[in-house]
Design a protein around this motif. Structure first.
Motif, PDB file in Angstrom:
ATOM      1  N   THR A 254       3.146  79.484  -1.880  1.00 41.15           N
ATOM      2  CA  THR A 254       2.452  79.146  -3.119  1.00 41.15           C
ATOM      3  C   THR A 254       1.755  77.794  -2.977  1.00 41.15           C
ATOM      4  OG1 THR A 254       4.470  78.120  -3.965  1.00 41.15           O
ATOM      5  CG2 THR A 254       4.086  80.442  -4.522  1.00 41.15           C
ATOM      6  N   PRO A 255       0.623  77.607  -3.654  1.00 37.91           N
ATOM      7  CA  PRO A 255      -0.141  76.362  -3.515  1.00 37.91           C
ATOM      8  C   PRO A 255       0.475  75.239  -4.334  1.00 37.91           C
ATOM      9  CG  PRO A 255      -1.210  77.810  -5.080  1.00 37.91           C
ATOM     10  CD  PRO A 255      -0.036  78.584  -4.539  1.00 37.91           C
ATOM     11  N   PRO A 256       0.024  74.022  -4.115  1.00 40.94           N
ATOM     12  CA  PRO A 256       0.480  72.908  -4.963  1.00 40.94           C
ATOM     13  C   PRO A 256       0.086  73.153  -6.420  1.00 40.94           C
ATOM     14  CG  PRO A 256      -0.628  72.100  -2.985  1.00 40.94           C
ATOM     15  CD  PRO A 256      -0.862  73.581  -3.034  1.00 40.94           C
ATOM     16  N   PRO A 257       0.907  72.706  -7.352  1.00 37.71           N
ATOM     17  CA  PRO A 257       0.608  72.967  -8.766  1.00 37.71           C
ATOM     18  C   PRO A 257      -0.586  72.138  -9.243  1.00 37.71           C
ATOM     19  CG  PRO A 257       2.524  71.539  -8.560  1.00 37.71           C
ATOM     20  CD  PRO A 257       2.171  71.967  -7.173  1.00 37.71           C
ATOM     21  N   GLY A 258      -1.274  72.707 -10.232  1.00 35.91           N
ATOM     22  CA  GLY A 258      -2.361  71.991 -10.888  1.00 35.91           C
ATOM     23  C   GLY A 258      -3.694  72.014 -10.188  1.00 35.91           C
ATOM     24  N   VAL A 259      -3.852  72.808  -9.131  1.00 35.48           N
ATOM     25  CA  VAL A 259      -5.124  72.877  -8.411  1.00 35.48           C
ATOM     26  C   VAL A 259      -5.972  73.983  -9.029  1.00 35.48           C
ATOM     27  CG1 VAL A 259      -6.220  73.191  -6.168  1.00 35.48           C
ATOM     28  CG2 VAL A 259      -3.978  72.090  -6.326  1.00 35.48           C
ATOM     29  N   GLU A 261      -8.446  77.131  -9.543  1.00 37.58           N
ATOM     30  CA  GLU A 261      -8.547  78.344  -8.735  1.00 37.58           C
ATOM     31  C   GLU A 261      -9.725  78.337  -7.763  1.00 37.58           C
ATOM     32  OE1 GLU A 261      -8.007  78.290 -11.924  1.00 37.58           O
ATOM     33  OE2 GLU A 261      -6.123  79.377 -12.317  1.00 37.58           O
ATOM     34  N   PRO A 262     -10.926  77.854  -8.137  1.00 38.68           N
ATOM     35  CA  PRO A 262     -12.016  77.848  -7.150  1.00 38.68           C
ATOM     36  C   PRO A 262     -11.692  77.047  -5.891  1.00 38.68           C
ATOM     37  CG  PRO A 262     -12.910  77.563  -9.351  1.00 38.68           C
ATOM     38  CD  PRO A 262     -11.432  77.474  -9.474  1.00 38.68           C
ATOM     39  N   LEU A 263     -10.980  75.923  -6.031  1.00 38.96           N
ATOM     40  CA  LEU A 263     -10.613  75.148  -4.849  1.00 38.96           C
ATOM     41  C   LEU A 263      -9.611  75.907  -3.980  1.00 38.96           C
ATOM     42  CD1 LEU A 263     -10.285  71.542  -6.330  1.00 38.96           C
ATOM     43  CD2 LEU A 263     -12.228  72.590  -5.152  1.00 38.96           C
ATOM     44  N   LEU A 264      -8.690  76.625  -4.615  1.00 42.51           N
ATOM     45  CA  LEU A 264      -7.732  77.423  -3.852  1.00 42.51           C
ATOM     46  C   LEU A 264      -8.429  78.555  -3.107  1.00 42.51           C
ATOM     47  CD1 LEU A 264      -4.836  77.653  -6.480  1.00 42.51           C
ATOM     48  CD2 LEU A 264      -4.966  76.140  -4.481  1.00 42.51           C
ATOM     49  N   LEU A 265      -9.363  79.220  -3.780  1.00 40.28           N
ATOM     50  CA  LEU A 265     -10.098  80.303  -3.115  1.00 40.28           C
ATOM     51  C   LEU A 265     -10.923  79.770  -1.945  1.00 40.28           C
ATOM     52  CD1 LEU A 265     -11.323  82.259  -6.280  1.00 40.28           C
ATOM     53  CD2 LEU A 265      -9.513  82.931  -4.700  1.00 40.28           C
ATOM     54  N   ALA A 266     -11.546  78.608  -2.133  1.00 40.83           N
ATOM     55  CA  ALA A 266     -12.333  78.026  -1.054  1.00 40.83           C
ATOM     56  C   ALA A 266     -11.451  77.657   0.132  1.00 40.83           C
ATOM     57  CB  ALA A 266     -13.094  76.804  -1.564  1.00 40.83           C
ATOM     58  N   ALA A 267     -10.251  77.141  -0.133  1.00 35.76           N
ATOM     59  CA  ALA A 267      -9.347  76.779   0.951  1.00 35.76           C
ATOM     60  C   ALA A 267      -8.887  78.007   1.723  1.00 35.76           C
ATOM     61  CB  ALA A 267      -8.145  76.019   0.385  1.00 35.76           C
ATOM     62  N   VAL A 268      -8.557  79.078   1.013  1.00 32.89           N
ATOM     63  CA  VAL A 268      -8.106  80.308   1.682  1.00 32.89           C
ATOM     64  C   VAL A 268      -9.225  80.886   2.545  1.00 32.89           C
ATOM     65  CG1 VAL A 268      -7.355  82.681   1.296  1.00 32.89           C
ATOM     66  CG2 VAL A 268      -6.353  80.824  -0.038  1.00 32.89           C
ATOM     67  N   LEU A 269     -10.434  80.941   2.001  1.00 34.60           N
ATOM     68  CA  LEU A 269     -11.542  81.522   2.755  1.00 34.60           C
ATOM     69  C   LEU A 269     -11.887  80.661   3.969  1.00 34.60           C
ATOM     70  CD1 LEU A 269     -13.638  83.801   2.861  1.00 34.60           C
ATOM     71  CD2 LEU A 269     -15.165  82.346   1.522  1.00 34.60           C
ATOM     72  N   ALA A 270     -11.903  79.351   3.798  1.00 38.17           N
ATOM     73  CA  ALA A 270     -12.230  78.475   4.922  1.00 38.17           C
ATOM     74  C   ALA A 270     -11.180  78.573   6.031  1.00 38.17           C
ATOM     75  CB  ALA A 270     -12.361  77.034   4.438  1.00 38.17           C
ATOM     76  N   GLU A 271      -9.908  78.631   5.668  1.00 34.54           N
ATOM     77  CA  GLU A 271      -8.860  78.766   6.675  1.00 34.54           C
ATOM     78  C   GLU A 271      -8.952  80.113   7.386  1.00 34.54           C
ATOM     79  OE1 GLU A 271      -5.579  77.939   9.054  1.00 34.54           O
ATOM     80  OE2 GLU A 271      -6.905  76.643   7.868  1.00 34.54           O
TER      81      GLU A 271
END
Length: 328
Positions: A254-259, A261-271
């Motif tokens: 699970t990701p860090p709290p409070g981030v 959703e667009p930043l989480l999606l960008a991180a997943v796609l970039a990785e």
């Protein structure tokens, strides 16, 4: 972030550009990736046809101004009769109606002047370049039953328009017979690269388990990240939450709290893209080591003579003649 009701499944809210709305040509690349290509419909194709009709009229006038005087000068008067002029008129009609699109499609990569002006291109039904037989077939069918419609003009025009309106990819009769289609060569929006990982999420992204993240969901995330500015609020935020809910179900931890959703999606796609690039690089290196390219032969190291001992002069090379008496 305030809670908002989710978008009902199967519905597309106003202002959202749903995935696949523009990519309706149904073309797939050799890597089994759906291409974002739009099929040309009746409106754009009619506009291209009108431009081509002007070009065909210009070609017909040019043929009439050059071919007729040439025939009158070269051939004697007793040979020039009504049958000859009729044959020349038929030849000119074939060159203008059939030869015009075939030559342009062969010489200009499936684009006549009208299609080039509108941004269209003729391709095979599988997305490959159009072949000569396909261009000739669609031109013959078009001249016979579509435009100018030498067989029952009014009825064939109505039938051709009906086929184009009912076909899922906007193909006309000539396209169906020849196995071709017409697609747009210009995108409907400027290309934007997908955003990268923000610094606080780098450590979390490197620990992600992405084995269950399939290509379809990754493509949907990329389309959202590159086209999100075209979606109005609150639908943009709703779509981001829906996508993250699907991504979070197939990834861990699970990701860090409070981030957001667009930043989480960008991180997943970039990785995911980073790992794919590394995997591809390793595969290419392994392939190059197992099957070296014959076009780049390996250079053997040059032989180096051992150094002569101190105080000993190296012997001078012996020169031998290459004549028959003194063979080399």
């Amino acid at each position: 972030m305030s809670a908002q009701p989710p978008v009902p499944a199967g519905t597309v809210p106003p202002g959202v550009d749903p995935a696949g709305r523009w990519a309706d040509a149904g073309l797939v690349s050799g890597e089994a990736v759906a291409l974002d290509v739009r099929a040309a419909r009746l409106g754009s194709r009619v506009l291209a046809l009108l431009i081509d009709i002007v070009g065909q009229l210009f070609c017909a006038a040019l043929l009439a101004l050059t071919l007729t005087p040439l025939v009158l000068i070269v051939l004697p008067d007793q040979v020039v009769d009504r049958a000859l002029t009729g044959a020349l008129e038929t030849l000119g009609l074939v060159l203008v109606v059939v030869g015009y699109p075939v030559l342009w499609e062969r010489l200009n990569h499936g684009r006549t002047p009208g299609k080039l002006a509108v941004g269209l291109r003729v391709v095979s039904a599988d997305g490959g370049p159009v072949q000569l037989r396909q261009s000739l077939t669609r031109a013959l069918v078009g001249a016979a039953v579509e435009w100018p419609g030498l067989v029952l003009p009014l009825l064939s025009w109505v039938a051709g328009a009906t086929v184009m309106l009912t076909d899922p990819r906007g193909r006309r009769l000539g396209d169906l017979v020849a196995g071709t289609m017409v697609v747009h060569t210009r995108t409907t929006h400027p290309w934007r690269p997908a955003p990268g990982i923000v610094a606080p999420l780098v450590g979390w992204a490197t620990t992600l388990d992405l084995t269950r993240l399939d290509d379809a969901l990754a493509l949907a995330v990329r389309q959202y990240l590159t086209r999100g500015q075209q979606i109005v609020e609150p639908y943009r935020s709703r779509l981001a939450r829906e996508l993250w809910r699907e991504v979070a179900a197939v990834t861990a931890p699970t990701p860090p709290p409070g981030v957001p959703e667009p930043l989480l999606l960008a991180a997943v796609l970039a990785e995911r893209n980073r790992r794919g690039s590394l995997r591809l690089r390793h595969q290419r290196a392994l392939t190059a080591s197992l099957w070296p390219d014959p076009a780049t032969p390996a250079v053997a190291p040059a032989a180096v003579d051992p150094p002569a001992p101190a105080g000993v002069r190296p012997a001078a090379p012996v020169l031998r003649s290459a004549s028959p008496d003194h063979p080399a």
